[in-house]
Design a protein around this motif. Structure first.
Motif, PDB file in Angstrom:
ATOM      1  N   ARG A 226    -142.286  69.479  70.311  1.00 43.98           N
ATOM      2  CA  ARG A 226    -142.830  68.471  69.395  1.00 43.98           C
ATOM      3  C   ARG A 226    -142.555  67.072  69.945  1.00 43.98           C
ATOM      4  N   TYR A 227    -143.560  66.205  69.819  1.00 47.29           N
ATOM      5  CA  TYR A 227    -143.384  64.807  70.220  1.00 47.29           C
ATOM      6  C   TYR A 227    -143.942  63.919  69.113  1.00 47.29           C
ATOM      7  N   HIS A 228    -143.225  62.846  68.835  1.00 51.41           N
ATOM      8  CA  HIS A 228    -143.628  61.911  67.775  1.00 51.41           C
ATOM      9  C   HIS A 228    -143.379  60.492  68.261  1.00 51.41           C
ATOM     10  N   LYS A 229    -144.304  59.599  67.976  1.00 51.46           N
ATOM     11  CA  LYS A 229    -144.111  58.179  68.269  1.00 51.46           C
ATOM     12  C   LYS A 229    -144.647  57.356  67.112  1.00 51.46           C
ATOM     13  N   GLN A 230    -143.850  56.379  66.667  1.00 50.96           N
ATOM     14  CA  GLN A 230    -144.256  55.537  65.557  1.00 50.96           C
ATOM     15  C   GLN A 230    -143.945  54.074  65.861  1.00 50.96           C
ATOM     16  N   GLU A 231    -144.708  53.185  65.228  1.00 55.83           N
ATOM     17  CA  GLU A 231    -144.440  51.746  65.275  1.00 55.83           C
ATOM     18  C   GLU A 231    -144.645  51.214  63.859  1.00 55.83           C
ATOM     19  N   ASN A 232    -143.606  51.364  63.042  1.00 58.20           N
ATOM     20  CA  ASN A 232    -143.700  51.057  61.618  1.00 58.20           C
ATOM     21  C   ASN A 232    -143.100  49.702  61.281  1.00 58.20           C
ATOM     22  N   TYR A 233    -143.558  49.169  60.157  1.00 59.56           N
ATOM     23  CA  TYR A 233    -142.901  48.037  59.512  1.00 59.56           C
ATOM     24  C   TYR A 233    -142.038  48.587  58.382  1.00 59.56           C
ATOM     25  N   ASN A 234    -140.875  47.979  58.166  1.00 57.47           N
ATOM     26  CA  ASN A 234    -139.965  48.438  57.122  1.00 57.47           C
ATOM     27  C   ASN A 234    -140.391  47.938  55.746  1.00 57.47           C
ATOM     28  N   TYR A 235    -139.994  48.694  54.727  1.00 57.17           N
ATOM     29  CA  TYR A 235    -140.081  48.246  53.343  1.00 57.17           C
ATOM     30  C   TYR A 235    -138.779  47.544  52.959  1.00 57.17           C
ATOM     31  N   ALA A 236    -138.889  46.557  52.102  1.00 59.12           N
ATOM     32  CA  ALA A 236    -137.697  45.913  51.547  1.00 59.12           C
ATOM     33  C   ALA A 236    -137.208  46.704  50.340  1.00 59.12           C
ATOM     34  N   THR A 237    -135.894  46.828  50.206  1.00 53.92           N
ATOM     35  CA  THR A 237    -135.311  47.352  48.984  1.00 53.92           C
ATOM     36  C   THR A 237    -134.988  46.180  48.070  1.00 53.92           C
ATOM     37  N   ALA A 238    -134.719  46.456  46.793  1.00 56.12           N
ATOM     38  CA  ALA A 238    -134.569  45.373  45.829  1.00 56.12           C
ATOM     39  C   ALA A 238    -133.360  45.594  44.934  1.00 56.12           C
ATOM     40  N   SER A 239    -132.735  44.507  44.528  1.00 52.53           N
ATOM     41  CA  SER A 239    -131.747  44.572  43.456  1.00 52.53           C
ATOM     42  C   SER A 239    -132.504  44.663  42.133  1.00 52.53           C
ATOM     43  N   LYS A 240    -131.784  44.946  41.067  1.00 53.56           N
ATOM     44  CA  LYS A 240    -132.447  45.013  39.755  1.00 53.56           C
ATOM     45  C   LYS A 240    -133.052  43.662  39.386  1.00 53.56           C
ATOM     46  N   ALA A 241    -132.343  42.586  39.701  1.00 59.33           N
ATOM     47  CA  ALA A 241    -132.838  41.255  39.383  1.00 59.33           C
ATOM     48  C   ALA A 241    -134.105  40.947  40.178  1.00 59.33           C
ATOM     49  N   GLN A 242    -134.117  41.311  41.445  1.00 57.86           N
ATOM     50  CA  GLN A 242    -135.294  41.061  42.269  1.00 57.86           C
ATOM     51  C   GLN A 242    -136.484  41.880  41.779  1.00 57.86           C
ATOM     52  N   PHE A 243    -136.248  43.122  41.372  1.00 52.72           N
ATOM     53  CA  PHE A 243    -137.327  43.956  40.862  1.00 52.72           C
ATOM     54  C   PHE A 243    -137.869  43.411  39.542  1.00 52.72           C
ATOM     55  N   LYS A 244    -136.976  42.934  38.694  1.00 52.65           N
ATOM     56  CA  LYS A 244    -137.409  42.376  37.411  1.00 52.65           C
ATOM     57  C   LYS A 244    -138.282  41.146  37.621  1.00 52.65           C
ATOM     58  N   ALA A 245    -137.918  40.327  38.609  1.00 43.16           N
ATOM     59  CA  ALA A 245    -138.694  39.124  38.889  1.00 43.16           C
ATOM     60  C   ALA A 245    -140.022  39.447  39.566  1.00 43.16           C
ATOM     61  N   ASP A 246    -140.030  40.517  40.381  1.00 48.86           N
ATOM     62  CA  ASP A 246    -141.242  40.880  41.107  1.00 48.86           C
ATOM     63  C   ASP A 246    -141.232  42.379  41.373  1.00 48.86           C
ATOM     64  N   PRO A 247    -141.977  43.177  40.591  1.00 49.22           N
ATOM     65  CA  PRO A 247    -141.999  44.641  40.782  1.00 49.22           C
ATOM     66  C   PRO A 247    -142.562  45.086  42.131  1.00 49.22           C
ATOM     67  N   ARG A 248    -143.117  44.132  42.886  1.00 46.04           N
ATOM     68  CA  ARG A 248    -143.605  44.432  44.235  1.00 46.04           C
ATOM     69  C   ARG A 248    -142.808  43.621  45.266  1.00 46.04           C
ATOM     70  N   TYR A 249    -141.536  43.450  45.007  1.00 51.46           N
ATOM     71  CA  TYR A 249    -140.686  42.644  45.867  1.00 51.46           C
ATOM     72  C   TYR A 249    -140.759  43.133  47.317  1.00 51.46           C
ATOM     73  N   GLU A 250    -140.943  42.181  48.239  1.00 46.34           N
ATOM     74  CA  GLU A 250    -141.074  42.540  49.653  1.00 46.34           C
ATOM     75  C   GLU A 250    -140.598  41.392  50.536  1.00 46.34           C
TER      76      GLU A 250
END
Length: 759
Positions: A226-250
């Motif tokens: 098996r061979y795999h290659k990826q070039e991804n962008y990361n997702y941001a994780t959020a604190s509760k406060a950040q999520f409350k301010a923006d449910p799509r925090y990034e």
């Protein structure tokens, strides 16, 4: 085919027997298990009916004891899970017998799971690490991925998926058919999708080759590459406060620039620097040799190579200049000062993309000899050896004027990496770890009566961490970063026992007792304090279960009591200004798992599972000179209650199912001061199998899937656990400062449509 897949998986994992009667129950979400321990299986039928791009762990989300949280449904981004109160880095995961947890940290990455289209089944033993499983980091359970074998007839299977967020996945598998005992398939796939929040995309390519050669009576060789290659962008994780301010925090869409004294400089980075490139190659050959009518030898050499890394920064990029702390490790005279860079007219001078880069070389071999002594006893003896080597670095790679790295790959000899005046690549960290591991086991299966089976075994597990610190930046840490070597050995005897009794045609009971071990991660060789003295985690898994099966229904119930000691947790050592590994004592996990599936009139079916888990910490934790009140508190990220229910229909041509998932409250810290609320999400899957009579097609289908059907905004899981989210013992020199936990944001409603056919 399912039976052959189960047989192949038995080469490296003791999976027990699988009994399938008639039509698969509950859309293939459950089979009638025969193992003398808790075990749950998801079949190819169920894998096909779920979100098409999701990886194997994502597709276990409805199973009892397992709580899965993923960044999205592409199967390419981050996936975390707990199982029976244990974290994902405490669970052993294997792919056709190859261990695919990281050899240093035991983390599990989606890129190592292959294409779900090539899987025949996925199974989990929720509390037992198999006696012959090739793991040193499994203190709580085992998950196995089993590939489809090549088909005997020539054919092509093609599949095209389109979906929300510009998802496209193209998959093709060619079966050569069987000739003189040799059959093969090769598959290729290409997946791309935009992130569902923020800028950036995920892109991956996979190739898989599977060859099976059968010769003589009961002899075979099975080679998988098996061979795999990826070039991804990361997702941001959020604190509760950040999520409350923006449910799509990034991460920010673009960098922030500040002009001072006529000079413009970048003061905050953007999504463009938060990258995750990775490639990996796994190869294996499983040989089964019938040495005698009653003696079978299985030999499986394998090789695993991985190369890649990740960088996630929520503020400015990494900086490096002539006066950087720890410059005594390097001759940085060829670099400018921070003042030089601020005034040189380039907005990104002295700022860098600095991925945490890891390259792994992992050869190993797993062997097992099975001797059917007589009608009453089957004896197994086996030996596993692996020598993993891992280089972990942190290079500095320049940014262009737009704040993008000039190269996202941090390979060791890359010309884009910053070098000092002597031509040496400057590294934020520079470790090289060798981990020789071995396991010797014996096991006897005694068929005491036609209804009673007793299995007893003993394994001896031995591993060593050999670490070499090479030249790296000290970056303010008081830990000695000068080059040097350290090593530590770990070994333990691990007994196991199970008994299964068939009360009658419909009722079966079992009891299982297994001891599991998790060797400390390689970080103990490099972290602060007394990390290197950390003991391995040891657990005792007790479970008693009952299974009830009729022609159109099966029910399973398991009570479990799991104790583990010397729990390992990473902490921040304030005095040393560096991380250290702590022993935070004993934990008791106990609860119940229920699984129920069956057929209803008029081609309807159902599947349900329920889990209750008390994962209780038994000790208070000493950190930053303060004892935190963790005794009696629930382990973070482990919900006490989970419930899954699906109702389906399948008449052979049309199918559909709607599945709901309830996950209870999850704590984000070990003191249980912060939690995310419980949530309910639903998925919908529909499909039609097209008529192919009179065409060149052997089969064809159109499938439609929707995840998060009602578009719920929610936090799906705990991504990074904190010790405490509020302060303890006031302020001053003796206090435990508050640190916010961070969470995975649940994906919005997404839909996909798939057209597939075989020729």
């Amino acid at each position: 085919m399912a039976a052959l897949a189960a047989e192949e998986s038995a080469d490296s994992v003791d999976v027990g027997k699988v009994k399938v009667t008639g039509q698969n129950l509950g859309n293939g979400q459950m089979v009638v298990e025969e193992a003398g321990k808790a075990r749950t299986t998801i079949t190819k039928e169920a894998l096909e009916k779920m979100a098409p791009a999701a990886n194997a762990i994502d597709k276990l989300k409805y199973k009892p004891g397992i709580n899965v949280s993923s960044n999205d449904s592409t199967g390419l981004s981050g996936t975390t899970f707990t199982m029976r109160g244990m974290q994902s880095d405490q669970i052993g995961v294997s792919m056709d017998g190859i261990p695919i947890n990281d050899s240093g940290s035991y983390e599990l990455y989606p890129n190592l799971m292959g294409d779900p289209e090539n899987l025949g089944e996925v199974f989990a033993t929720q509390g037992s690490s198999e006696i012959d499983a090739p793991h040193i980091g499994a203190s709580g359970g085992n998950i196995g991925l089993v590939s489809l074998p090549p088909e005997k007839d020539f054919g092509v299977f093609a599949k095209q998926t389109l979906g929300s967020n510009n998802l496209t996945k193209s998959f093709v598998r060619l079966n050569t058919g069987e000739y003189m005992g040799l059959s093969n398939y090769i598959s290729v796939s290409k997946t791309n999708a935009d992130k569902w929040k923020g800028k950036g995309d995920l892109d991956a390519e996979k190739v898989e080759l599977n060859s099976l050669y059968k010769f003589g009576e009961g002899n075979s060789l099975n080679a998988i590459v098996r061979y795999h290659k990826q070039e991804n962008y990361n997702y941001a994780t959020a604190s509760k406060a950040q999520f409350k301010a923006d449910p799509r925090y990034e991460f920010a869409d673009r960098p922030t620039y500040t002009t001072v004294g006529g000079n413009t400089n970048m003061t905050a980075s953007s999504y463009a620097i938060n990258r995750n490139p990775f490639e990996n190659l796994t190869t294996q050959i499983t040989g089964r040799f019938q040495l005698d009518d009653d003696v079978t030898l299985t030999v499986m050499p394998y090789y695993y190579w991985a190369n890649g890394g990740s960088y996630s920064t929520y503020g400015n990029a990494a900086s490096l200049n002539r006066t950087s702390t720890g410059s005594n490790q390097y001759n940085l005279g060829n670099l400018g000062t921070s003042a030089d860079y601020a005034a040189d007219g380039s907005p990104t001078s002295g700022l860098y993309y600095r991925p945490s880069w890891t390259e792994t070389w992992r050869p190993g071999v797993n062997t097992k000899l099975t001797w059917m002594i007589n009608d009453e006893h089957t004896f197994d003896v086996g030996y596993w050896y692996e020598r993993a080597r891992q280089r972990q670095t942190q290079p500095f790679i320049s940014l262009d004027a737009e704040g993008k790295p000039v190269d996202i790959w941090g390979d060791f000899h890359d010309s884009n990496q910053v070098r000092d005046a002597n031509g040496t690549v400057v590294q934020g960290r520079n470790w090289f770890t060798t981990t020789p591991s071995q396991k010797l086991f014996v096991q006897d299966t005694w068929y005491a009566t036609p209804d009673l089976t007793i299995t007893a075994g003993l394994a001896y597990d031995h591993s060593e961490r050999q670490g070499e610190k090479k030249v790296s930046l000290a970056t303010g840490s008081t830990v000695d970063r000068r080059p040097g070597k350290k090593n530590q050995k770990y070994h333990e005897f691990l007994p196991s026992f199970s008994a299964k009794y068939q009360l009658d045609d419909e009722n079966q009971v079992f009891y299982n007792l297994t001891r599991n071990m998790r060797t400390p991660p390689n970080y103990v060789l490099y972290n602060a304090g007394s990390s290197i003295e950390l003991k391995p985690e040891l657990s005792w898994n007790n479970e008693v279960g009952w299974r009830f099966t009729t022609e159109d229904m099966t029910l399973g119930a398991t009570l479990f009591y799991l104790t583990f000691t010397d729990r390992q947790v990473s902490s921040y050592n304030q005095a040393a200004n560096d991380y250290e590994m702590l022993n935070v004592g004993k934990v008791i996990n106990q609860g119940v798992e229920l699984e129920w599936s069956g057929l209803l009139p008029y081609n309807f079916n159902y599947y349900a599972s329920y889990t209750y888990t008390e994962a209780e910490q038994q000790d208070s934790i000493l950190t930053r000179n303060v004892y935190l009140p963790t005794e009696g508190k629930q382990v973070a990220a482990v919900p006490k209650n989970m419930f899954n229910l699906s109702l389906g229909y399948d008449d052979g041509r049309y199918y559909g199912n709607i599945a709901g998932r309830y996950v209870g409250r999850q704590y984000g810290d070990m003191t249980n001061d912060e939690s995310i609320p419980d949530f309910v999400v639903a998925d919908l899957n529909l499909g039609v199998r097209l008529p192919v009579q009179g065409t060149a097609l052997k089969s064809a289908a159109v499938r439609f899937s929707v995840t998060n059907l009602f578009d719920k905004e929610y936090l799906s899981g705990v991504k990074s656990v904190s010790f405490n989210s509020v302060r303890y013992n006031g302020s001053g020199s003796a206090f435990a400062g508050a640190n916010s936990p961070f969470y995975t944001i649940g994906e919005e409603r997404v839909a996909s449509i798939t057209l597939e056919g075989s020729f």
